[in-house]
Design an enzyme around this catalytic site. Structure first.
Site, short mmCIF file in Angstrom:
data_model
loop_
_atom_site.label_atom_id
_atom_site.label_comp_id
_atom_site.label_asym_id
_atom_site.label_seq_id
_atom_site.Cartn_x
_atom_site.Cartn_y
_atom_site.Cartn_z
N LYS A 149 13.45 1.02 -18.08
CA LYS A 149 13.76 0.13 -16.95
C LYS A 149 14.48 -1.14 -17.39
O LYS A 149 14.49 -1.49 -18.58
CB LYS A 149 12.45 -0.22 -16.22
CG LYS A 149 11.79 0.98 -15.52
CD LYS A 149 10.58 0.54 -14.70
CE LYS A 149 9.92 1.70 -13.99
NZ LYS A 149 8.79 1.26 -13.14
N TYR A 172 13.52 5.55 -4.84
CA TYR A 172 12.11 5.22 -4.59
C TYR A 172 11.71 5.37 -3.13
O TYR A 172 10.78 4.69 -2.67
CB TYR A 172 11.82 3.79 -5.07
CG TYR A 172 11.59 3.69 -6.57
CD1 TYR A 172 10.45 4.25 -7.17
CD2 TYR A 172 12.49 3.04 -7.39
CE1 TYR A 172 10.23 4.15 -8.53
CE2 TYR A 172 12.28 2.94 -8.78
CZ TYR A 172 11.14 3.50 -9.33
OH TYR A 172 10.91 3.40 -10.68
N ARG A 222 3.87 1.49 -22.19
CA ARG A 222 3.66 0.35 -21.29
C ARG A 222 2.78 -0.73 -21.94
O ARG A 222 3.01 -1.92 -21.75
CB ARG A 222 3.09 0.83 -19.96
CG ARG A 222 4.19 1.43 -19.06
CD ARG A 222 3.65 2.12 -17.86
NE ARG A 222 4.70 2.40 -16.87
CZ ARG A 222 4.55 3.23 -15.84
NH1 ARG A 222 3.40 3.86 -15.66
NH2 ARG A 222 5.53 3.43 -14.99
P1 IDP Z 1 4.23 4.85 -11.64
O1 IDP Z 1 5.57 4.26 -12.04
O2 IDP Z 1 3.19 4.67 -12.71
O3 IDP Z 1 4.34 6.28 -11.18
P2 IDP Z 1 3.99 4.09 -8.85
O4 IDP Z 1 2.70 3.85 -8.14
O5 IDP Z 1 4.73 5.34 -8.54
O6 IDP Z 1 3.69 3.97 -10.42
O7 IDP Z 1 4.92 2.84 -8.55
C1 IDP Z 1 6.30 2.87 -8.88
C2 IDP Z 1 6.66 1.56 -9.53
O8 IDP Z 1 6.54 0.51 -8.59
C3 IDP Z 1 5.77 1.12 -10.70
O9 IDP Z 1 6.11 1.73 -11.93
C4 IDP Z 1 6.02 -0.38 -10.72
O10 IDP Z 1 7.28 -0.68 -11.33
C5 IDP Z 1 6.13 -0.69 -9.24
N1 IDP Z 1 4.85 -1.13 -8.65
C6 IDP Z 1 3.76 -0.37 -8.41
N2 IDP Z 1 2.78 -1.09 -7.84
C7 IDP Z 1 3.27 -2.35 -7.72
C8 IDP Z 1 2.72 -3.58 -7.20
O11 IDP Z 1 1.58 -3.64 -6.71
N3 IDP Z 1 3.54 -4.67 -7.24
C9 IDP Z 1 4.80 -4.63 -7.74
N4 IDP Z 1 5.36 -3.50 -8.24
C10 IDP Z 1 4.60 -2.38 -8.23
#
Ligand code: IDP
Ligand code: MG
Length: 138
Positions: free
Chosen positions: A10, A50, A103
């Site tokens: 990213k 997304y 991470r």
């Molecule tokens: P993942 O990337 O581990 O699959 P997801 O729940 O699919 O997680 O969320 C996609 C991306 O959105 C995350 O990797 C992160 O960059 C962002 N994200 C997830 N939750 C939050 C939040 O509560 N605040 C801000 N960004 C978030």
């Protein structure tokens, strides 16, 4: 097709000069890189990528961030690739990620968490097709 997954290094990780270290981590974890390229997503492209998160409160922040700078998109091959890659990157929130995961090592926050990984074989297939043409998948 449980042998491939889709990954993104990213914009935070690229900006912080972690691309090489993460690429090396990928290879050392036993993945073969089938395709890789540096791109800069448009806001519109990030919104489409997304789309499953469009109703989440962080959708705008996430798509702003993902279109804020260059990232590296990759297709990775390994047996049980989707699960293996999720294990290698660690939990979404770096504070909850296991020691030694990408991470844990390189993410700066929950939002800016260094890498993406597909969550299912079906989504891996869609995400690979979103960024790569057939001729790029060697
Ligand atoms: P993942 O990337 O581990 O699959 P997801 O729940 O699919 O997680 O969320 C996609 C991306 O959105 C995350 O990797 C992160 O960059 C962002 N994200 C997830 N939750 C939050 C939040 O509560 N605040 C801000 N960004 C978030
Ligand atoms: Mg996800």
């Amino acid at each position: 097709m449980n042998k491939v997954t889709f990954a993104i290094i990213k914009p935070d990780a690229v900006k912080n000069n972690h691309t090489g270290k993460i690429y090396d981590h990928i290879l050392k974890s036993g993945f073969k890189v089938l395709s890789a390229k540096l791109i800069k997503m448009s806001k519109n492209q990030a919104q489409n990528f997304y789309l499953i998160h469009k109703d989440k409160p962080f959708y705008n922040e996430l798509t702003d961030f993902m279109s804020s700078g260059k990232c590296m998109v990759l297709t990775l091959e390994k047996n049980n690739a989707v699960n293996e890659w999720r294990e290698t990157i660690g939990s979404t929130n770096p504070n909850d990620a296991n020691e030694g995961t990408i991470r844990k090592l390189y993410a700066t926050s929950l939002g800016e968490n260094a890498v993406h990984g597909s969550d299912s074989d079906e989504n891996a297939k869609k995400e690979i097709a979103f960024f790569f043409s057939e001729s790029e998948l060697i």
